[in-house]
Design a protein around this motif. Sequence first.
Motif, PDB file in Angstrom:
ATOM      1  N   ASP A 142      43.036  50.348 -60.792  1.00  3.94           N
ATOM      2  CA  ASP A 142      42.129  49.758 -59.797  1.00  3.94           C
ATOM      3  C   ASP A 142      40.872  50.598 -59.612  1.00  3.94           C
ATOM      4  O   ASP A 142      39.753  50.075 -59.579  1.00  3.94           O
ATOM      5  CB  ASP A 142      42.838  49.553 -58.452  1.00  3.94           C
ATOM      6  CG  ASP A 142      43.511  50.805 -57.926  1.00  3.94           C
ATOM      7  OD1 ASP A 142      44.086  51.546 -58.742  1.00  3.94           O
ATOM      8  OD2 ASP A 142      43.469  51.049 -56.708  1.00  3.94           O
ATOM      9  N   ALA A 143      41.027  51.924 -59.524  1.00  8.00           N
ATOM     10  CA  ALA A 143      39.858  52.764 -59.264  1.00  8.00           C
ATOM     11  C   ALA A 143      38.906  52.726 -60.457  1.00  8.00           C
ATOM     12  O   ALA A 143      37.683  52.623 -60.292  1.00  8.00           O
ATOM     13  CB  ALA A 143      40.298  54.196 -58.986  1.00  8.00           C
ATOM     14  N   VAL A 185      46.515  47.255 -62.896  1.00  4.93           N
ATOM     15  CA  VAL A 185      47.612  47.884 -62.156  1.00  4.93           C
ATOM     16  C   VAL A 185      46.956  48.453 -60.891  1.00  4.93           C
ATOM     17  O   VAL A 185      46.449  49.562 -60.877  1.00  4.93           O
ATOM     18  CB  VAL A 185      48.288  48.981 -63.006  1.00  4.93           C
ATOM     19  CG1 VAL A 185      49.313  49.741 -62.177  1.00  4.93           C
ATOM     20  CG2 VAL A 185      48.944  48.357 -64.226  1.00  4.93           C
ATOM     21  N   ASN A 242      47.383  49.928 -57.893  1.00  3.43           N
ATOM     22  CA  ASN A 242      48.308  50.648 -57.007  1.00  3.43           C
ATOM     23  C   ASN A 242      47.612  51.155 -55.756  1.00  3.43           C
ATOM     24  O   ASN A 242      48.145  51.971 -55.010  1.00  3.43           O
ATOM     25  CB  ASN A 242      49.014  51.780 -57.762  1.00  3.43           C
ATOM     26  CG  ASN A 242      48.024  52.677 -58.466  1.00  3.43           C
ATOM     27  OD1 ASN A 242      46.844  52.718 -58.109  1.00  3.43           O
ATOM     28  ND2 ASN A 242      48.484  53.387 -59.475  1.00  3.43           N
ATOM     29  N   ILE A 276      45.236  53.120 -55.185  1.00  2.00           N
ATOM     30  CA  ILE A 276      44.888  54.532 -55.096  1.00  2.00           C
ATOM     31  C   ILE A 276      44.350  54.966 -56.459  1.00  2.00           C
ATOM     32  O   ILE A 276      44.738  54.403 -57.492  1.00  2.00           O
ATOM     33  CB  ILE A 276      46.116  55.379 -54.681  1.00  2.00           C
ATOM     34  CG1 ILE A 276      45.690  56.802 -54.317  1.00  2.00           C
ATOM     35  CG2 ILE A 276      47.190  55.408 -55.761  1.00  2.00           C
ATOM     36  CD1 ILE A 276      46.754  57.579 -53.563  1.00  2.00           C
ATOM     37  N   GLY A 277      43.449  55.934 -56.466  1.00  2.00           N
ATOM     38  CA  GLY A 277      42.974  56.529 -57.709  1.00  2.00           C
ATOM     39  C   GLY A 277      43.127  58.030 -57.581  1.00  2.00           C
ATOM     40  O   GLY A 277      42.377  58.666 -56.837  1.00  2.00           O
TER      41      GLY A 277
HETATM   42 MG   LIG Z   1      45.133  53.224 -59.049  1.00  2.00          MG
END
Ligand SMILES: [Mg+2]
Length: 1035
Positions: free
Chosen positions: A425-426, A456, A458, A460-461
């Motif tokens: 995501d990041a 994916v 999640n 958070i990065g």
């Molecule tokens: Mg992530």
Amino acid sequence: MLNLRTCVAKLRPLTASQTVKTISQQRLAAPRTFQQIRCYSAPVAAEPFLSGTSSNYVEEMYYAWLENPKSVHKSWDIFFRNANAGAAPGTAYQSPPPLSASLSTLTQAQFLGQAQPNVDKLVEDHLAVQSLIRAYQIRGHHVAQLDPLGILDADLDSSLPADIITSTDKLDLAVFKERLRVLTVGGFYGLDESDLDKVFHLPTTTFIGGNESALPLREIIRRLEMAYCQHIGVEFMFINDLEQCQWIRRKFETPGIMQFTNEEKRTLLARLVRSTRFEEFLHRKWSSEKRFGLEGCEVLIPALKTIIDKSSEKGVDYVIMGMPHRGRLNVLANVIRKELEQIFCQFDSKLEAADEGSGDVKYHLGMYHRRINRVTDRNITLSLVANPSHLEAADPVVQGKTKAEQFYCGDTEGKKVMSILLHGDAAFAGQGIVYETFHLSDLPSYTTHGTVHVVVNNQIGFTTDPRMARSSPYPTDVARVVNAPIFHVNADDPEAVVYVCNVAAEWRSTFHKDVVVDLVCYRRNGHNEMDEPMFTQPLMYKQIRKQKPVLQKYAELLISQGVVNQPEYEEEIAKYDKICEEAHARSKDEKILHIKHWLDSPWPGFFTLDGQPRSMTCPSTGLNEEDLTHIGQVASSVPVEDFTIHGGLSRILKTRGEMVKNRTVDWALAEYMAFGSLLKDGIHIRLSGQDVERGTFSHRHHVLHDQNVDKRTCIPMNHLWPNQAPYTVCNSSLSEYGVLGFELGFAMASPNALVLWEAQFGDFHNTAQCIIDQFICPGQAKWVRQNGIVLLLPHGMEGMGPEHSSARPERFLQMCNDDPDVFPKLDDFDVRQLYDCNWIVVNCSTPANFFHVLRRQILLPFRKPLIIFTPKSLLRHPEARSSFDDMLPGTHFLRVIPDSGPAAQNPEQVKRVLFCTGKVYYDLTRERKARQMEADVAITRVEQLSPFPFDLLQREAEKYPAAELVWCQEEHKNQGYYDYVKPRLRTTINRAKPVWYAGREPAAAPATGNKKTHLTELQRLLDTAFNLDAFKDLS
Ligand SMILES: [Mg+2]
Ligand SMILES: Cc1ncc(C[n+]2csc(CCOP(=O)(O)OP(=O)(O)O)c2C)c(N)n1
């Protein structure tokens, strides 16, 4: 009613799908809406209920009626019949008849038309309902329950859209009621609570009705919530194509469409078992090893398998994938099906490397595997492209490779070969290359006809919260620029995930456009297994600790549904654990690590079975006179009839023709000769970059444009030989990172293609630096993968200022792997040295040498990247011409061009040897002549800078025993070639003499912006070069 009747005549009789198409086509083509009719037709305009806002709704009705008069309410049927028959203004409407039998099931329902004979109210309320439906379609995803943890909002916004009525399971009852009040009584829609049980006709832009054409408002809201506000959030209403929107609406709105058979549920469970137990197994065996596990998004494995199964069912037989670190080993094991022992043995640090090169960590390596797809029983080849740590850098590479595989199997529509790209995501939100790659997706020479993207997400990065990492609501918003639908899905609902993946694969095979699946999930551990997430995300991780793993949740669900029982479930787990244990035992027998088992693009046939070149020789790169003449003639003609080219171009072609008659070539013709001859030998050529078709400097003209007919073009290079290979020349989007990555990927697919990327000016390559640093320079060392891509980098100090002058040769040379201090012990420098190097760097001073180096690139028995600093002013320099004689059979690329004038005749008398490369040679010879120093100063051209021609330069240095050795360059001292050449030249002469420098002083900028200063600097360097006392005091 004239217009209305014309429309009716035009539209009738149409099927539903025809109607959809016709509507969208006509919207483009002609003013044909009811509003327009109203403008021109007094009778209809006089209808009391036809206001500006209601006309859309009436139009919807009208098309529904045209298709099937029974699909609209009786009152509308009568109205349209009357209007069609030419009823007088205001008379077409008649009161509706009583409720039809088909609605009798809705016993509680109160039909709006009955309760409100007022037509204004009827239309307004229907419009309100239509707006409500549309609001769900547009903004329903903001309300969908996407976060499995239930703490973050996937769109980073906890507020609810003002135009959506949410149900009680999202809000408490009081809030719901208040909301409803705001939205209803005198509010946004003008409906009130009593309207909830009234029946409304459904517009054709929704499928929530199933077989019903009308529903009570309460049911409409319920069904909209089911479709848009559960575990799937569909973002698609920005797509400006009606057919595509209808397709998506049908897929998500049709009641009961998300059905799974027990068999499908069991398959899904088994895939989740594999995914989950694989990570658990790695954790048990190597608890302190980094593996970037998939925990929290185990559903990725069934998701990918679903996309592949569905695509295989639709005819795809080759899937090329790119993905980052997260879950990569799991994908290798359970999607691509690499042997588990091969994966497990990578955890053994004592393994010896069998291949040359540095190798790479296990979660970067690629893979290629052909197998039978068990679901479809069809052959499928899966390839995962090796990638560097640089997130998203592999995206364009995957696209290029996919395009090449499609090209070589004649798959012009992407029906057989497709790509899947995975993202974090990041990275998806943050990395610009994602955007650059999306912009290639619909360009004729770059499209891969639709990519399925899986994020994916999640939330958070590494340690960074998404609220600090992006300014867009979703990490996927970048995909909206290409009108890709985006399916957000709660990853803890495996069935929703599988459904969405099926739709995504179907979308791709139907429309051949990109699509995004956003798996909203969590990351159970830290960034890697060694990392403590509670330092930075304490609340999130408290919640994660409480979170039941998705496998457990889904197993419990299926057990409760009676689809599997507990022993069956446990048996499935035991079966996979056993597979892992057995593979682990076998992996201990592995003593040697073969990186070449991890090749993403094998070239069968090009190498021997052990992966070695078939020979270590390179034939002459010369060409017979007949072919040179033929190519030259085509290059100076227009090989099609009735084609008018620009007058200026006629002159250019005429000059070319004269050169051919005189048996000479300039740069453009030399390139033509090289390309044309390779095409004859069946080598595909692809030249890509900004404005390459004409050439930035207007010298190439590979695509001719008819001056009288739009888009009529001719590529003479494709008219050379009867059975020649195709020539692709394509102006690219204005991206270096994306396009160079793409061409690198294209060149990966086959060794029998010459793939070239040309920078507009050489300095622009630095926006593609990541591709150069991470792939081109070290690719073979890291991944034993060869690549013959050619970079054409216009370079040279022409007084044009700091930009556009330097292609930064120093950077390429600094990354060459030849040792400056060691004279290589080789019998054959011509080929062997090339085999050992990581890339070839050349700066040719003659068109003939340019011709040879391009041909050599293909005639070599192996592939290496080739960096060519190409000229700008030399393109038209009258002395920068070559004779056919330098290109005939027996001739070859000259790594060094020695002096052949008076100095060479009498070498003992020579006082200085000037070594140089590229364009400065012409300044030096001019100056030498002017100073009448031809017998005193020899000028030696280094055409191949790397690998360094130690052998030839040693010969040159020894030939002039009394001479000083000077390196001369037009670039500043801290730039250009000096730092690379000096220690190597010293090595060739055993450090017996100094190597002096004649050139510009060190500088921060590559060149001055002042033309006069430029010329002064040039004169100063020429003065130093020919002042035989210049270094006296220094020695
Ligand atoms: Mg992530
Ligand atoms: C271009 C680039 N910058 C920085 C990094 C360092 N890095 C590795 S993983 C990571 C976080 C990635 O987050 P995300 O894309 O959400 O993937 P996740 O690890 O959460 O699956 C970062 C910053 C990198 N690998 N590549």
